[in-house]
Design a protein around this motif. Structure first.
Motif, short mmCIF file in Angstrom:
data_model
loop_
_atom_site.label_atom_id
_atom_site.label_comp_id
_atom_site.label_asym_id
_atom_site.label_seq_id
_atom_site.Cartn_x
_atom_site.Cartn_y
_atom_site.Cartn_z
N GLY B 35 0.62 -9.81 -7.19
CA GLY B 35 -0.31 -8.77 -6.77
C GLY B 35 0.20 -7.86 -5.67
N PHE B 36 1.39 -8.14 -5.13
CA PHE B 36 1.93 -7.36 -4.02
C PHE B 36 2.24 -5.93 -4.44
CE2 PHE B 36 5.57 -5.63 -1.75
CZ PHE B 36 5.19 -5.75 -0.44
N ILE B 37 1.82 -4.94 -3.63
CA ILE B 37 2.15 -3.53 -3.90
C ILE B 37 3.10 -3.01 -2.81
CG2 ILE B 37 1.26 -1.20 -4.26
CD1 ILE B 37 -1.35 -2.49 -5.32
N TRP B 38 2.71 -3.06 -1.55
CA TRP B 38 3.61 -2.66 -0.47
C TRP B 38 3.21 -3.35 0.83
CZ3 TRP B 38 0.53 -0.56 3.20
CH2 TRP B 38 -0.50 0.32 2.83
N ILE B 53 0.78 -4.47 7.50
CA ILE B 53 -0.30 -3.86 6.74
C ILE B 53 0.15 -3.92 5.29
CG2 ILE B 53 -1.73 -1.82 6.43
CD1 ILE B 53 -1.81 -2.85 9.31
N TYR B 54 -0.63 -4.59 4.44
CA TYR B 54 -0.24 -4.81 3.06
C TYR B 54 -1.25 -4.18 2.11
CZ TYR B 54 2.12 -9.08 4.94
OH TYR B 54 2.87 -9.98 5.65
N LEU B 55 -0.79 -3.77 0.95
CA LEU B 55 -1.70 -3.46 -0.14
C LEU B 55 -1.45 -4.45 -1.28
CD1 LEU B 55 -3.94 -1.30 -0.69
CD2 LEU B 55 -2.29 -0.17 -2.19
N PHE B 56 -2.53 -5.07 -1.75
CA PHE B 56 -2.48 -5.98 -2.90
C PHE B 56 -3.36 -5.45 -4.02
CE2 PHE B 56 -0.79 -8.83 0.27
CZ PHE B 56 0.09 -9.63 -0.44
N GLU B 57 -3.09 -5.93 -5.23
CA GLU B 57 -3.81 -5.41 -6.40
C GLU B 57 -5.29 -5.77 -6.39
OE1 GLU B 57 -1.70 -6.77 -9.86
OE2 GLU B 57 0.04 -5.50 -9.39
#
Lengths: 104, 104
Positions: B35-38, B53-57
């Motif tokens: 699910g990792f995006i950035w 700071i993360y973005l996940f699906e």
């Protein structure tokens, strides 16, 4: 050096599309703040929280914005604003898919 | 719906270029998490703090990563990990120059 400003606080709403409508003018005005590069708007309706992740051109402009924004939030009834100011490790961020932090 | 994960914690270093060298393999491995995006890597040498700071699906993958990462940090001696999981208000973020949150 760009600085990342992380802000979050208790917030009773509006959230989602209603928040977009209510805060569109504020968002537009934020783009004109000194040193402003970008802001990601964060919200959590279940936990009644909101905040933002910002990039500013340098520490002075990040700090000046935080001071102004905290005072504005206080006027809106938000007493407790949590904040952090960070350097960004651009090289590690590039490895983890954040390719162009100053322009996305 | 994508979720933003905000993590920060006391950290004694290394910072900057030394951090990049020390954590390059970890950064590479993070890109393979479900699910990792950035991730944007954050650090503050003066305050002895670091984070990300993360973005996940979605919420499930953000929560699973946070649990795994908190345990990993604990093994590295980081007892106190502060975290928040947020929705992103994509429309307001577009107004404030964060044009393409899932690809930058």
């Amino acid at each position: 050096m760009p600085k990342l400003l992380q802000v979050d606080f208790p917030f009773s709403g509006p959230f989602g599309a209603e928040m977009t409508k209510a805060l569109a003018d504020l968002a537009e005005s934020i783009t004109k703040e000194p040193g402003f590069i970008w802001k990601i708007w964060t919200e959590n309706a279940a936990e009644k929280e909101a905040g933002g992740i910002y990039l500013f051109e340098n520490e002075a402009t990040a700090k000046a914005y935080l001071e102004m924004h905290s005072a504005r939030l206080k006027e809106l009834g938000v007493a407790e604003v949590r904040s952090r100011i960070y350097d960004v490790n651009a090289d590690l961020s590039k490895v983890t898919n954040a390719k162009d932090l100053t322009n996305f």
